[in-house]
Design an enzyme around this catalytic site. Sequence first.
Site, PDB file in Angstrom:
ATOM      1  CD  GLU A   9      -3.221 -10.025   4.430  1.00 59.18           C
ATOM      2  OE1 GLU A   9      -2.526  -9.241   5.141  1.00 59.18           O
ATOM      3  OE2 GLU A   9      -4.288 -10.522   4.783  1.00 59.18           O
ATOM      4  CG  ASP A  59     -10.288  -0.595   4.021  1.00 59.21           C
ATOM      5  OD1 ASP A  59      -9.440   0.110   4.624  1.00 59.21           O
ATOM      6  OD2 ASP A  59     -10.701  -1.682   4.460  1.00 59.21           O
ATOM      7  CD  GLU A  63      -3.181  -4.337   6.951  1.00 60.02           C
ATOM      8  OE1 GLU A  63      -2.948  -3.533   6.008  1.00 60.02           O
ATOM      9  OE2 GLU A  63      -3.174  -4.012   8.151  1.00 60.02           O
ATOM     10  CG  ASP A  77     -11.806  -5.869   2.222  1.00 60.57           C
ATOM     11  OD1 ASP A  77     -13.037  -5.887   2.046  1.00 60.57           O
ATOM     12  OD2 ASP A  77     -11.284  -5.631   3.330  1.00 60.57           O
TER      13      ASP A  77
END
Length: 208
Positions: A9, A59, A63, A77
Site C-alpha cells: 500500500e 473512501d 491504505e 476497495d
Amino acid sequence: MVMDLCYGELLHYIDYRANEQEELGSTNIALTLKETQFYVAEIVEALEYLHTNDIVHRDLKPENILLDYNGHVKVADFGTALDETKREQGADNVFCGTAQYVSPEVLEDRPANKGCDLWALGCIAYQVCWLNFVILCSFLFKSLLLLLLLLLLLLLLLLLLLLLTSLSLSLSLSPFHSLTPLPVSYWKDHVSRCQRIHDVSTNFIIPT
C-alpha cells in the site's frame, strides 16, 4: 474479479520512507516533493477516470492505494463507492469513509459528490509532504525575521545619524561653539565696563 499483482500500500511506502529518513537524521519526513508530485498525479489520473464514469470512491486513503511492481498506483476497495447514475433517496447521505479523510459535506450529512474524493486527495497530499511544507514555511519565516531585523538596524542607524546631524547643527549655531579663547584685552575692557556701571549705580541717589 482479477487485478494486477500489487506489492503493498502507499501507506506502507510512506512509513518505510519516513523510517529511512529518520535513520538519516531527519525526523517526521515522509516523501520528497518529487515523489509527492508523482503519486498525486497518478491518483488524479485514476480519479479522473472514475469521475468520468460517474463513480465516487468515498473512501480514498493511503491504505486503499496499492502500488504495483513498478511503483505505479492502483486504487482499490470500492466497497463504499457511489454510482451517481443510480442514486437512491438518502443512500448517498450515509456516513462512510475514514474520519481523517472525510469531507465536510459528509460530516454534515449532506449528499456525497465527486468533491469528496478531491478532499481526500488533498488530505493524502498533505500527509505525505506536510513536513516539506513546514520546512518551507519555517525558512520563509526565518528569512522574513532576518529581513525585519536588518530593517530595524537600518532604522536605528538612520535615527542615530539624524541625531548627530541635529546636534552638530545646534552646536554650529551656538555663540559658544568656538573653542578659541577670547583675548585678554576683551576681558580687561569687560572689567572696565562693569566697574564704570558699578560706580554710576553707587553714586545714583533716589530723591526723597
